[in-house]
Design a protein around this motif. Sequence first.
Motif, short mmCIF file in Angstrom:
data_model
loop_
_atom_site.label_atom_id
_atom_site.label_comp_id
_atom_site.label_asym_id
_atom_site.label_seq_id
_atom_site.Cartn_x
_atom_site.Cartn_y
_atom_site.Cartn_z
N LEU A 71 122.84 107.56 76.11
CA LEU A 71 121.76 108.37 76.67
C LEU A 71 121.02 108.34 75.04
CD1 LEU A 71 124.24 111.02 77.93
CD2 LEU A 71 122.58 110.17 78.97
N ILE A 72 121.50 107.97 73.82
CA ILE A 72 120.79 108.16 72.74
C ILE A 72 121.04 106.80 72.18
CG2 ILE A 72 121.36 110.28 72.45
CD1 ILE A 72 123.16 109.65 70.08
N LYS A 73 119.60 106.54 70.89
CA LYS A 73 119.68 105.26 70.68
C LYS A 73 119.60 105.69 68.82
CE LYS A 73 115.82 103.42 71.45
NZ LYS A 73 114.76 103.78 72.70
N ASP A 74 120.24 104.53 68.47
CA ASP A 74 119.06 104.59 66.99
C ASP A 74 117.93 103.96 66.45
OD1 ASP A 74 118.93 103.64 64.34
OD2 ASP A 74 121.29 102.25 64.59
N LYS A 75 116.91 105.45 66.39
CA LYS A 75 116.00 104.70 66.08
C LYS A 75 115.88 104.37 64.40
CE LYS A 75 110.99 106.25 66.28
NZ LYS A 75 109.94 107.95 65.78
N GLY A 76 115.96 102.92 63.75
CA GLY A 76 115.62 103.06 62.43
C GLY A 76 116.84 104.26 60.79
N ARG A 77 116.09 104.11 60.33
CA ARG A 77 116.61 105.05 59.15
C ARG A 77 115.63 105.28 58.77
NH1 ARG A 77 121.97 103.72 57.85
NH2 ARG A 77 122.85 102.07 58.66
N MET A 78 116.09 107.25 58.20
CA MET A 78 115.31 107.87 57.05
C MET A 78 114.29 107.35 55.87
SD MET A 78 114.90 111.95 57.90
CE MET A 78 114.14 112.97 57.28
N LEU A 111 118.19 107.71 61.83
CA LEU A 111 117.88 108.39 63.15
C LEU A 111 118.02 108.39 64.65
CD1 LEU A 111 114.34 109.11 61.82
CD2 LEU A 111 115.71 110.82 61.60
N TYR A 112 118.13 109.78 65.33
CA TYR A 112 118.38 109.63 66.62
C TYR A 112 117.39 109.20 67.49
CZ TYR A 112 123.66 108.13 64.92
OH TYR A 112 124.20 107.95 64.34
N GLU A 113 117.49 108.76 68.63
CA GLU A 113 116.16 110.04 69.85
C GLU A 113 117.07 109.62 71.15
OE1 GLU A 113 112.83 107.41 68.83
OE2 GLU A 113 113.92 105.90 70.18
N THR A 114 116.58 110.43 72.32
CA THR A 114 116.81 109.67 73.40
C THR A 114 116.39 108.37 74.04
OG1 THR A 114 114.83 111.33 73.95
CG2 THR A 114 117.01 112.47 73.34
N THR A 115 117.24 107.68 75.32
CA THR A 115 116.71 106.72 75.76
C THR A 115 115.89 106.81 77.28
OG1 THR A 115 118.39 106.91 76.99
CG2 THR A 115 118.94 105.26 74.46
N ILE A 116 115.62 106.01 77.29
CA ILE A 116 114.73 105.77 78.99
C ILE A 116 116.22 106.25 80.09
CG2 ILE A 116 114.08 104.17 80.74
CD1 ILE A 116 112.10 104.74 78.47
N GLU A 117 117.59 105.80 79.91
CA GLU A 117 118.15 106.58 80.19
C GLU A 117 118.22 107.76 80.39
OE1 GLU A 117 118.48 103.46 78.87
OE2 GLU A 117 119.15 101.65 79.99
N PHE A 118 117.92 108.10 79.37
CA PHE A 118 118.53 110.32 78.96
C PHE A 118 117.27 110.41 80.27
CE2 PHE A 118 116.43 113.83 78.17
CZ PHE A 118 117.31 114.58 77.36
#
Lengths: 181, 181, 237
Positions: free
Chosen positions: A130-137, A145-152
Amino acid sequence: MEDRKKASIIESILFAMGEPVSINEIAQSLGESLADTKKDIDSLMECYEKEHKGIMIKQINTKYQMCTRPENYEFVSSLLYDRNKGALSQAALETLAIIAYKQPVTRVEIETLRGVKSSSSIQTLIDRNLIKDKGRMDVPGKPILYETTIEFLKYADIRSINELPDYEEFIDGIQENVLEN
Amino acid sequence: MEDRKKASIIESILFAMGEPVSINEIAQSLGESLADTKKDIDSLMECYEKEHKGIMIKQINTKYQMCTRPENYEFVSSLLYDRNKGALSQAALETLAIIAYKQPVTRVEIETLRGVKSSSSIQTLIDRNLIKDKGRMDVPGKPILYETTIEFLKYADIRSINELPDYEEFIDGIQENVLEN
Amino acid sequence: MNYEIQLDEFQGPFDLLLHLINKNEIDIFDIPISSITSQYMEYINSMKDRNLEMTSEFILMASRLIEIKSKMLLPVEENDEGEEVDPREELAQKLYEYKIFKEISMYIKGKERLYLHTVFKDPEYIPDQTSAEISIDLDELLKAFRNIMAANDLLEGEDSSDVHMISREEVRIEDRIRHIRDILLDCETVRFHELFSDSSTTQKIVVTFLAILQLIKNNIITFQQDMNFDEIIIRRI
């Protein structure tokens, strides 16, 4: 401070933190020396062992963490599985809600908003895609950093994040039309 | 199963689940009757209280949940985040008091008792998860009825809504005040 | 009288009246209505002096107090059972009940600290082997988010609309007049109730109504109603 009070505080800290806590942090919070703190933690651990308590205190280098007693795992896991089968737990739902509305967001931001350590809920959401790693701040410590996925989007049945309901609007029909009254 | 083993399993379950666990779930996992399970949980709770442990077991209706001992909060909060978990405003508290004692109750009834508009206090309480919509009243206009939630039980530190002091006790309190003045 | 107590500290007219009753050390069921009314009016006026607009509840109570005061001057009324009716009775009952709930709210407040000082924990992580599909209910997601934001006082809270003073700027009569004139630029007539379609608060309704009266007085609009209970039609002149 009497020993029982110190033991009680250590228990509260380890419970609330949920993750490994360094002996320095505990000593600082207690206002005691490292050596004394070490003694307090050791005797607490011993006592948990002697009584075969369902909660264990694990030492990892100079850090301490609470966890369930492995012998009881079968009793616990069946319940946890049952719960995970259906909907998300309230904890996971809250974590997901913050990530959905505030993405991209760091773990610390999530935990600050929830007031609860959230690493296990984050891990659960990653497992469930439901969420994934979106690189680092790009700040010291380089937090993930976390963001939601396409599956979400699929599970929520929306095409894009913009379709999330506006959270600043009243959700209930409380503001019933005054003219009707 | 010996009592100590059962106590240990209950501890493991409550710790691992984090969220409220029903007595049914615990009984099922233990393979014991509800009555026996209840006895086991009660004696565990008692033991936690007697020893002033840093972890507490809270009963909420027929569910149980572990939490930290509030007396230790200052030691825990120094390590956790500075969460500005806000206190309720006087307006929200008055509205909550009315809902707690008059539930299920409509907005108009609340406003008649308070003498002021209360829709945004109601919204605040819904957002804080302390009250919820309980369907609509079967009268013209079909007004929404409000009632308190499980979270309210945690807030008021009671196991069920029946544990609220009698309304009459507050009347007595007022009369005592009148006599004292 | 000193004004160290500010009106915006009061939850409403009941709260203000209870404050006055406590201050004067009088019995709710035997309020010296004339003195309390004048004290109440003094507070209301001090609020006006500070250029604050009151919500209708405060004004309504003022008129109610004056009504009770005038009734007290008339011969005592009797009800159907021949009992004497105290004009203060109904208000006293309401104040008494409000006082009880205020007491209860203090009791609840006393529990709050414990609640705010209790920390719960999340479920432990166990590797997911179910990989079952889940559906996400957007309402639940929104609710969870609003709960979190509210707990952190990050939502537009109650203070934006439950306040006891509304800033004068919010709905101005001039704006409503302009709004009505704008509507009547496009069409010669408009139905009375349509002018209220965007009036979601009591204040807006009152201001809209005042704007209509003003426009009629200035001969800018007129109104007609063919029969009793018919729709009132507003027409520009």
